[in-house]
Write a protein that holds these residues in place. Structure first.
Motif: not given
Length: 326
Positions: A166-179, A206-218, A319-320
């Protein structure tokens, strides 16, 4: 379109810093999320074996509505002492709650905390009467910054996610209206973060920009509902937990923050299977710095924030584990 913030960390929320500290001989650590100014806060506990501090204070009907920091720590109940170290540091700065400013009367820093169980991970726990957690709390506070590493650091150092590190993970999201919405998680769950028989995270949609490996189920992948994948096979009470914090610059009342916390719990479910088990201590904090008033403070606006918090938390959990395996 909403996109990850520049660091893709909870610290993309203005006014939030994170500090980590570890004792690698003990194989444990502490993480502190510090608000530059008191932040409106809430908490939701979903696991059957939680370990927390100051969570009653975060009910929407209590007197104190804001907190100075949140601590996430390893160490089971011992780890709650990390908040003592953070409180001492904040108090020395003159921060904290006080009904009145009275000469000679110190303010009381408000520092809720949650812990995960890492006592059986093989580190040297022979600390006698001197557990390391107060000092780890002090060190983590001093290490606070806008940038920090992920994986085997802070409260995630001695964690295990199912049968994986396991580990420490973090992520963020910035909306088009600035939140901005950020999430941070210490992942020590009983359940698996991977789909059975694959290297694909349950959180992959929910992955963004391959942040945790870009793996997909078959194509045509259809797991047995009774198949949990790489979960811990012999769970013991109190030995499994994911603890997390959501932060946003959207202005929320205590009641609104509580609703966001309830909705954000679904982020656990999107990333871990099974989750909220009797032997998990899953807990989630929400911090609102209040920098951006909601243009339309309606139930729809609140629903939007809660949904974004849940998906961002799912990413942080994945990500963690991903960063701990690197």
């Amino acid at each position: 379109m909403s996109r990850p913030g520049p660091k893709n960390l909870i610290t993309d929320v203005p006014g939030i810093e994170v500090g980590n500290a570890e004792n690698r001989d003990v194989l444990t650590g502490t993480t502190v999320i510090v608000a530059d100014e008191p932040a409106t806060a809430a908490c939701a506990v979903a696991g059957g074996g939680p370990g927390t501090r100051e969570t009653d204070l975060l009910r929407a009907d209590t007197m104190v509505e804001q907190v100075d920091a949140v601590v996430l720590s390893g160490g089971s109940a011992y780890g709650l002492a990390a908040a003592d170290g953070v409180s001492a540091k904040l108090g020395a700065m003159g921060r904290g709650y006080g009904l009145k400013d009275l000469p000679g009367v110190p303010k009381t820093p408000i520092v809720p905390a949650a812990i995960l169980y890492d006592l059986a991970n093989g580190g040297d726990k022979g600390w006698g009467e001197q557990p390391p957690y107060r000092l780890l709390g002090e060190e983590a506070f001093e290490n606070r910054a806008k940038s920090f590493p992920l994986g085997n650091v802070g409260c995630g150092l001695g964690a295990n996610a199912g049968a994986h590190a396991g580990g420490l993970g973090s992520a963020s999201l910035r909306t088009a209206d600035g939140m901005t919405i950020g999430a941070l998680a210490g992942v020590n769950c009983f359940g698996s973060v991977f789909m059975p028989g694959t290297s694909c995270f349950w959180a992959w949609p929910y992955e963004q920009n391959g942040e945790f490996g870009n793996h997909r189920p078959g194509e045509g992948y259809n797991p047995d509902p009774e198949e949990w994948g790489d979960a811990k096979m012999n769970p013991q009470p109190g030995q499994n937990t994911t603890i997390a914090c959501i932060a946003t610059d959207a202005a929320l009342s205590p009641a609104q923050a509580h609703r966001v916390a309830q909705m954000a719990l679904s982020g656990f479910s999107r990333a871990i299977r099974p989750v909220f088990a009797p032997f998990d201590g899953d807990a989630l904090f929400v911090l609102s710095t209040g920098k951006i008033p909601l243009e339309e403070p309606s139930p729809i606006s609140l629903t939007r924030i809660g949904e974004l918090a849940a998906s961002t938390l799912a990413r942080a959990i994945a990500r963690g584990v991903y960063e701990a395996d690197q």
